[in-house]
Design a protein around this motif. Structure first.
Motif, PDB file in Angstrom:
ATOM      1  N   ARG A 153       0.837  -1.197   0.000  1.00 44.93           N
ATOM      2  CA  ARG A 153       0.000   0.000   0.000  1.00 44.93           C
ATOM      3  C   ARG A 153       0.871   1.247   0.000  1.00 44.93           C
ATOM      4  O   ARG A 153       1.956   1.263   0.607  1.00 44.93           O
ATOM      5  CB  ARG A 153      -0.921  -0.016   1.222  1.00 44.93           C
ATOM      6  N   PRO A 154       0.425   2.307  -0.684  1.00 45.52           N
ATOM      7  CA  PRO A 154       1.212   3.548  -0.715  1.00 45.52           C
ATOM      8  C   PRO A 154       1.548   4.036   0.690  1.00 45.52           C
ATOM      9  O   PRO A 154       0.751   3.925   1.624  1.00 45.52           O
ATOM     10  CB  PRO A 154       0.266   4.517  -1.424  1.00 45.52           C
ATOM     11  N   GLY A 155       2.750   4.544   0.826  1.00 44.70           N
ATOM     12  CA  GLY A 155       3.240   4.971   2.130  1.00 44.70           C
ATOM     13  C   GLY A 155       4.137   3.941   2.787  1.00 44.70           C
ATOM     14  O   GLY A 155       4.885   4.275   3.710  1.00 44.70           O
ATOM     15  N   THR A 156       4.051   2.695   2.318  1.00 44.36           N
ATOM     16  CA  THR A 156       4.949   1.663   2.826  1.00 44.36           C
ATOM     17  C   THR A 156       6.348   1.914   2.279  1.00 44.36           C
ATOM     18  O   THR A 156       6.513   2.069   1.061  1.00 44.36           O
ATOM     19  CB  THR A 156       4.471   0.268   2.397  1.00 44.36           C
ATOM     20  N   PRO A 157       7.365   1.971   3.110  1.00 44.91           N
ATOM     21  CA  PRO A 157       8.711   2.261   2.612  1.00 44.91           C
ATOM     22  C   PRO A 157       9.199   1.206   1.620  1.00 44.91           C
ATOM     23  O   PRO A 157       8.919   0.014   1.766  1.00 44.91           O
ATOM     24  CB  PRO A 157       9.571   2.252   3.876  1.00 44.91           C
ATOM     25  N   VAL A 158       9.926   1.671   0.604  1.00 41.38           N
ATOM     26  CA  VAL A 158      10.572   0.772  -0.355  1.00 41.38           C
ATOM     27  C   VAL A 158      12.075   0.939  -0.171  1.00 41.38           C
ATOM     28  O   VAL A 158      12.590   2.062  -0.249  1.00 41.38           O
ATOM     29  CB  VAL A 158      10.181   1.101  -1.804  1.00 41.38           C
ATOM     30  N   PRO A 159      12.801  -0.136   0.090  1.00 41.09           N
ATOM     31  CA  PRO A 159      14.247  -0.002   0.329  1.00 41.09           C
ATOM     32  C   PRO A 159      14.972   0.625  -0.870  1.00 41.09           C
ATOM     33  O   PRO A 159      14.603   0.390  -2.027  1.00 41.09           O
ATOM     34  CB  PRO A 159      14.705  -1.445   0.550  1.00 41.09           C
ATOM     35  N   ASP A 160      15.982   1.411  -0.597  1.00 40.06           N
ATOM     36  CA  ASP A 160      16.839   1.919  -1.666  1.00 40.06           C
ATOM     37  C   ASP A 160      17.633   0.767  -2.273  1.00 40.06           C
ATOM     38  O   ASP A 160      17.873  -0.249  -1.607  1.00 40.06           O
ATOM     39  CB  ASP A 160      17.808   2.970  -1.102  1.00 40.06           C
ATOM     40  N   ALA A 268      12.164  -5.425  -4.453  1.00 37.58           N
ATOM     41  CA  ALA A 268      12.195  -3.984  -4.217  1.00 37.58           C
ATOM     42  C   ALA A 268      12.198  -3.219  -5.541  1.00 37.58           C
ATOM     43  O   ALA A 268      11.510  -2.196  -5.681  1.00 37.58           O
ATOM     44  CB  ALA A 268      13.415  -3.604  -3.372  1.00 37.58           C
ATOM     45  N   GLU A 269      12.946  -3.713  -6.530  1.00 35.40           N
ATOM     46  CA  GLU A 269      12.983  -3.047  -7.832  1.00 35.40           C
ATOM     47  C   GLU A 269      11.607  -3.079  -8.498  1.00 35.40           C
ATOM     48  O   GLU A 269      11.123  -2.070  -9.025  1.00 35.40           O
ATOM     49  CB  GLU A 269      14.021  -3.718  -8.729  1.00 35.40           C
ATOM     50  N   GLY A 270      10.951  -4.237  -8.483  1.00 28.12           N
ATOM     51  CA  GLY A 270       9.617  -4.320  -9.072  1.00 28.12           C
ATOM     52  C   GLY A 270       8.626  -3.428  -8.367  1.00 28.12           C
ATOM     53  O   GLY A 270       7.767  -2.789  -9.003  1.00 28.12           O
ATOM     54  N   THR A 271       8.726  -3.360  -7.042  1.00 24.26           N
ATOM     55  CA  THR A 271       7.822  -2.505  -6.269  1.00 24.26           C
ATOM     56  C   THR A 271       8.070  -1.040  -6.584  1.00 24.26           C
ATOM     57  O   THR A 271       7.123  -0.254  -6.742  1.00 24.26           O
ATOM     58  CB  THR A 271       8.002  -2.781  -4.766  1.00 24.26           C
ATOM     59  N   ARG A 272       9.335  -0.634  -6.709  1.00 24.00           N
ATOM     60  CA  ARG A 272       9.657   0.760  -7.034  1.00 24.00           C
ATOM     61  C   ARG A 272       9.047   1.167  -8.373  1.00 24.00           C
ATOM     62  O   ARG A 272       8.509   2.275  -8.522  1.00 24.00           O
ATOM     63  CB  ARG A 272      11.178   0.959  -7.087  1.00 24.00           C
ATOM     64  N   ILE A 273       9.150   0.299  -9.352  1.00 19.66           N
ATOM     65  CA  ILE A 273       8.631   0.620 -10.693  1.00 19.66           C
ATOM     66  C   ILE A 273       7.135   0.886 -10.634  1.00 19.66           C
ATOM     67  O   ILE A 273       6.629   1.851 -11.217  1.00 19.66           O
ATOM     68  CB  ILE A 273       8.967  -0.514 -11.669  1.00 19.66           C
ATOM     69  N   ASN A 295       8.043 -14.921   2.859  1.00 15.30           N
ATOM     70  CA  ASN A 295       8.814 -14.103   3.791  1.00 15.30           C
ATOM     71  C   ASN A 295       9.408 -12.876   3.102  1.00 15.30           C
ATOM     72  O   ASN A 295       9.501 -11.801   3.700  1.00 15.30           O
ATOM     73  CB  ASN A 295       9.911 -14.937   4.433  1.00 15.30           C
ATOM     74  N   ALA A 296       9.813 -13.033   1.843  1.00 15.15           N
ATOM     75  CA  ALA A 296      10.361 -11.897   1.103  1.00 15.15           C
ATOM     76  C   ALA A 296       9.299 -10.816   0.929  1.00 15.15           C
ATOM     77  O   ALA A 296       9.575  -9.617   1.087  1.00 15.15           O
ATOM     78  CB  ALA A 296      10.892 -12.351  -0.249  1.00 15.15           C
ATOM     79  N   PHE A 297       8.078 -11.214   0.586  1.00 21.15           N
ATOM     80  CA  PHE A 297       7.003 -10.230   0.453  1.00 21.15           C
ATOM     81  C   PHE A 297       6.761  -9.508   1.777  1.00 21.15           C
ATOM     82  O   PHE A 297       6.603  -8.274   1.811  1.00 21.15           O
ATOM     83  CB  PHE A 297       5.716 -10.903  -0.024  1.00 21.15           C
ATOM     84  N   ARG A 298       6.755 -10.248   2.863  1.00 18.18           N
ATOM     85  CA  ARG A 298       6.497  -9.614   4.159  1.00 18.18           C
ATOM     86  C   ARG A 298       7.620  -8.655   4.545  1.00 18.18           C
ATOM     87  O   ARG A 298       7.368  -7.573   5.088  1.00 18.18           O
ATOM     88  CB  ARG A 298       6.292 -10.695   5.215  1.00 18.18           C
ATOM     89  N   ARG A 299       8.864  -9.044   4.248  1.00 18.93           N
ATOM     90  CA  ARG A 299       9.980  -8.127   4.540  1.00 18.93           C
ATOM     91  C   ARG A 299       9.858  -6.847   3.743  1.00 18.93           C
ATOM     92  O   ARG A 299      10.294  -5.777   4.185  1.00 18.93           O
ATOM     93  CB  ARG A 299      11.323  -8.808   4.229  1.00 18.93           C
ATOM     94  N   ALA A 300       9.253  -6.943   2.556  1.00 14.17           N
ATOM     95  CA  ALA A 300       9.099  -5.767   1.697  1.00 14.17           C
ATOM     96  C   ALA A 300       7.863  -4.939   2.049  1.00 14.17           C
ATOM     97  O   ALA A 300       7.564  -3.957   1.366  1.00 14.17           O
ATOM     98  CB  ALA A 300       9.018  -6.206   0.238  1.00 14.17           C
ATOM     99  N   GLY A 301       7.153  -5.331   3.096  1.00 15.95           N
ATOM    100  CA  GLY A 301       6.007  -4.545   3.537  1.00 15.95           C
ATOM    101  C   GLY A 301       4.678  -4.956   2.950  1.00 15.95           C
ATOM    102  O   GLY A 301       3.668  -4.272   3.164  1.00 15.95           O
ATOM    103  N   TYR A 302       4.646  -6.072   2.220  1.00 13.88           N
ATOM    104  CA  TYR A 302       3.381  -6.578   1.705  1.00 13.88           C
ATOM    105  C   TYR A 302       2.638  -7.271   2.848  1.00 13.88           C
ATOM    106  O   TYR A 302       3.241  -7.991   3.646  1.00 13.88           O
ATOM    107  CB  TYR A 302       3.613  -7.573   0.568  1.00 13.88           C
TER     108      TYR A 302
END
Length: 314
Positions: A153-160, A268-273, A295-302
């Motif tokens: 969801r918008p506002g969830t941080p995306v790692p650099d 993270a790259e796919g989410t940034r796009i 687990n990867a999705f959850r770490r990414a804030g999904y």
């Protein structure tokens, strides 16, 4: 039209003028039905009802991608849960409808049901799921997999970017299919494993590409191949839009590079796009049993917002 001796009438709806009738049994996809009819993703003759007088006791509907002329998924199947013979009515409805909807000799389309994440812990939700599964099982279907449905969801941080990987667009269709073929080695995905039981890895990858990725209505230049700094491919991601949402369509790491945490960089790259497009949400899914991907999705804030039950026929 089919009429059973107990006055159960089974027939397709006549058109969108009967959507109110079809929608008397509620489900999460009801808001999409009208648009799907307009777009050709559903046809009235694929939307069946079982009536006892004026009472709707069961319904079923199939869906297909736009421009297809054959059903691709059975994604609506509901019973009047107040009716003591709801399962029996559902079996009769599906048997009658499938004889008309599914082409002769074809494997019936997969069944998918969206369910709450805690459906097993809630008696009413559990009964809904298990009654529908019981009806499908009587017609020869079996559980293939339960899947997590996730949402960013918008506002969830995306790692650099970490700098470990370099990202570039996919070169062409052949490169995409070749990468998809490679990642099937050791896959944990139940659908892919089912495909591999019936066809070669190359055939499975090509079918997946043609039936799903090639149909995305978003630019294919959103897709990314992840490489090491020397250009060696590590994995890929296909951020996209389907007919309903922005999605992480396919994400994978090549077998020799698994276990190094690269999935986090690629996701993270796919989410940034997609986040850069200002989308209201990003949807994704993975098998409950694919713990590393979940687990990867959850770490990414999904967050888990739903599950799906997927059943198939032999």
């Amino acid at each position: 039209m089919t009429v059973e001796p107990n006055d159960l009438t089974m027939r397709p709806i006549t058109g969108r003028e009967e959507l109110d009738l079809f929608s008397r049994l509620p489900y999460v996809l009801d808001d999409e039905l009208a648009d799907d009819l307009t777009a050709g993703r559903r046809l009235p003759e694929w939307m069946w009802v079982a009536l006892r007088g004026d009472q709707l006791v069961a319904r079923a509907a199939w869906w297909c991608p736009t421009s297809d002329d054959a059903p691709f998924l059975l994604d609506v199947f509901d019973l009047d849960d107040r009716d003591g013979d709801g399962v029996d009515a559902g079996v009769k409805l599906l048997r009658a409808a499938m004889a008309e909807v599914v082409p002769a000799g074809a494997r019936p389309p997969e069944y998918i049901r969206m369910v709450p994440p805690d459906w097993r812990e809630t008696p009413a939700a559990r009964r809904v799921v298990e009654d529908r599964m019981a009806a499908l099982e009587q017609l020869g279907a079996a559980l293939l997999v339960e899947r997590l449905r996730l949402e960013w969801r918008p506002g969830t941080p995306v790692p650099d970017p970490s700098g470990r990987l370099v990202f570039r667009p996919v070169g062409d269709t052949e490169e995409m299919i070749s990468l998809m073929t490679s990642v099937l080695d050791g896959t944990l995905d139940a659908h892919s494993r089912d495909d591999l039981s019936r066809m070669s890895a190359r055939e499975a990858a090509a079918a997946h590409y043609e039936e799903e990725l090639a149909r995305y209505r978003s630019p294919h230049d959103w897709w990314r191949v992840a490489t090491l700094p020397d250009g060696e491919p590590v994995g890929f991601v296909t951020p996209a839009r389907n007919d309903y949402n922005a999605i992480i369509g396919y994400i994978a790491v090549l077998p020799k590079h698994r276990g190094n945490g690269y999935i986090d960089d690629i996701l993270a790259e796919g989410t940034r796009i997609l986040a850069a497009q200002g989308v209201p949400r990003i949807r994704a899914a993975t098998d409950v049993g694919n713990v590393p991907m979940a687990n990867a999705f959850r770490r990414a804030g999904y967050v888990d917002f739903e599950r799906s039950i997927n059943m198939t026929w032999p």
